[in-house]
Design a protein around this motif. Structure first.
Motif, PDB file in Angstrom:
ATOM      1  N   THR A   4       9.998 -32.207 -47.719  1.00 28.87           N
ATOM      2  CA  THR A   4       9.181 -33.190 -48.425  1.00 28.87           C
ATOM      3  C   THR A   4       9.301 -32.956 -49.932  1.00 28.87           C
ATOM      4  O   THR A   4       9.773 -31.905 -50.372  1.00 28.87           O
ATOM      5  N   ALA A   5       8.874 -33.952 -50.699  1.00 27.45           N
ATOM      6  CA  ALA A   5       8.878 -33.825 -52.159  1.00 27.45           C
ATOM      7  C   ALA A   5       7.579 -34.399 -52.691  1.00 27.45           C
ATOM      8  O   ALA A   5       7.090 -35.419 -52.184  1.00 27.45           O
ATOM      9  N   VAL A   6       7.015 -33.730 -53.676  1.00 26.45           N
ATOM     10  CA  VAL A   6       5.817 -34.234 -54.348  1.00 26.45           C
ATOM     11  C   VAL A   6       5.985 -34.017 -55.845  1.00 26.45           C
ATOM     12  O   VAL A   6       6.765 -33.167 -56.279  1.00 26.45           O
ATOM     13  N   GLN A   7       5.245 -34.821 -56.611  1.00 29.49           N
ATOM     14  CA  GLN A   7       5.150 -34.549 -58.040  1.00 29.49           C
ATOM     15  C   GLN A   7       3.829 -33.824 -58.268  1.00 29.49           C
ATOM     16  O   GLN A   7       2.785 -34.255 -57.753  1.00 29.49           O
ATOM     17  N   GLY A   8       3.851 -32.722 -58.998  1.00 28.28           N
ATOM     18  CA  GLY A   8       2.616 -32.015 -59.264  1.00 28.28           C
ATOM     19  C   GLY A   8       2.850 -30.619 -59.772  1.00 28.28           C
ATOM     20  O   GLY A   8       3.958 -30.258 -60.172  1.00 28.28           O
ATOM     21  N   ASP A   9       1.762 -29.851 -59.735  1.00 31.74           N
ATOM     22  CA  ASP A   9       1.776 -28.466 -60.202  1.00 31.74           C
ATOM     23  C   ASP A   9       1.879 -27.559 -58.980  1.00 31.74           C
ATOM     24  O   ASP A   9       1.026 -27.618 -58.091  1.00 31.74           O
ATOM     25  N   ILE A  10       2.884 -26.721 -58.946  1.00 28.57           N
ATOM     26  CA  ILE A  10       3.100 -25.890 -57.744  1.00 28.57           C
ATOM     27  C   ILE A  10       1.933 -24.952 -57.500  1.00 28.57           C
ATOM     28  O   ILE A  10       1.643 -24.613 -56.345  1.00 28.57           O
ATOM     29  N   THR A  11       1.233 -24.565 -58.557  1.00 30.88           N
ATOM     30  CA  THR A  11       0.149 -23.590 -58.380  1.00 30.88           C
ATOM     31  C   THR A  11      -1.022 -24.167 -57.594  1.00 30.88           C
ATOM     32  O   THR A  11      -1.855 -23.425 -57.103  1.00 30.88           O
ATOM     33  N   GLU A  12      -1.081 -25.503 -57.489  1.00 29.82           N
ATOM     34  CA  GLU A  12      -2.201 -26.161 -56.806  1.00 29.82           C
ATOM     35  C   GLU A  12      -1.880 -26.547 -55.370  1.00 29.82           C
ATOM     36  O   GLU A  12      -2.714 -27.142 -54.685  1.00 29.82           O
ATOM     37  N   GLN A  13      -0.681 -26.244 -54.912  1.00 28.34           N
ATOM     38  CA  GLN A  13      -0.269 -26.708 -53.587  1.00 28.34           C
ATOM     39  C   GLN A  13      -1.016 -25.963 -52.480  1.00 28.34           C
ATOM     40  O   GLN A  13      -1.157 -24.746 -52.526  1.00 28.34           O
ATOM     41  N   GLN A  14      -1.453 -26.728 -51.494  1.00 26.89           N
ATOM     42  CA  GLN A  14      -2.155 -26.159 -50.330  1.00 26.89           C
ATOM     43  C   GLN A  14      -1.096 -25.840 -49.283  1.00 26.89           C
ATOM     44  O   GLN A  14      -0.832 -26.635 -48.385  1.00 26.89           O
ATOM     45  N   VAL A  15      -0.474 -24.706 -49.446  1.00 25.78           N
ATOM     46  CA  VAL A  15       0.600 -24.262 -48.548  1.00 25.78           C
ATOM     47  C   VAL A  15       0.392 -22.767 -48.275  1.00 25.78           C
ATOM     48  O   VAL A  15      -0.386 -22.112 -48.946  1.00 25.78           O
ATOM     49  N   ASP A  16       1.165 -22.250 -47.330  1.00 27.52           N
ATOM     50  CA  ASP A  16       1.065 -20.815 -47.044  1.00 27.52           C
ATOM     51  C   ASP A  16       1.668 -19.990 -48.177  1.00 27.52           C
ATOM     52  O   ASP A  16       1.145 -18.939 -48.531  1.00 27.52           O
ATOM     53  N   ALA A  17       2.798 -20.451 -48.705  1.00 24.09           N
ATOM     54  CA  ALA A  17       3.479 -19.688 -49.761  1.00 24.09           C
ATOM     55  C   ALA A  17       4.034 -20.623 -50.816  1.00 24.09           C
ATOM     56  O   ALA A  17       4.541 -21.705 -50.505  1.00 24.09           O
TER      57      ALA A  17
END
Ligand code: ADP
Length: 163
Positions: A4-17
């Protein structure tokens, strides 16, 4: 694995890593590295010092805590610095492959990636995107989602064009 691809700030991503485009010293830096250390807080740097006293080699990956970020782990990779003459493309694909291996060791199922080397390290953006997608498409991994995070709209459009 879903890509997947999103535009945004990686520090805010709700992911495991979240993956960090670190440098060999692993003591913080600018760009996405600086953003990750700021958002994660001092625990990230403490873990870098403790777990990687000698840093990491170009093309390699290793994990630390994500500190105060929503993610649980940071997977640090060291992309090739094209501006310092590191032009071997396999060093860049290795970052993505090693990051997925580390994610599997951790049991991370969702992983957010920046475009490694595509900033200060000077890798041409479209080829940096191609490297990531090549590795993701060929990967044999337990990771369920690899999310490419574009910091700006123009980069997002270039990723979308290759997806
Ligand atoms: P490198 O030194 O590996 O080139 P940079 O941090 O300079 O790493 O840039 C890598 C990519 O990360 C660039 O495309 C840059 O725009 C992007 N980037 C910078 N900050 C962030 C952030 N907070 N979230 C996602 N991507 C970011």
């Amino acid at each position: 694995m879903e890509i997947t691809a999103v535009q945004g700030d990686i520090t805010e991503q709700q992911v495991d890593a979240v993956v960090n485009a670190a440098n060999r010293a692993m003591r913080g830096g600018g760009g996405v590295d600086g953003a990750i250390h700021r958002a994660g807080g001092p625990a990230v740097l403490e873990d870098c010092r403790r777990r990687f006293p000698h840093g990491l080699a170009t093309g390699d990956a290793g994990w630390t805590t994500a500190g105060e970020m929503p993610a649980r782990w940071v997977i640090h990779v060291v992309g090739p610095n094209r501006n310092a003459g590191e032009t071997d493309r396999s060093l860049l694909t290795s970052c993505y492959a090693r990051a997925l291996e580390v994610a599997d060791e951790l049991g991370a199922r969702t992983v957010a990636f920046p475009l490694v080397s595509a900033g200060v390290y000077g890798w041409p953006k479209d080829d940096a995107i191609a490297c990531a997608l090549e590795v993701f498409r060929a990967a044999e991994t337990q990771v369920e989602e690899a999310r490419l995070v574009a910091f700006d709209a123009a980069t997002y459009e270039r990723i979308a064009a290759q997806l």
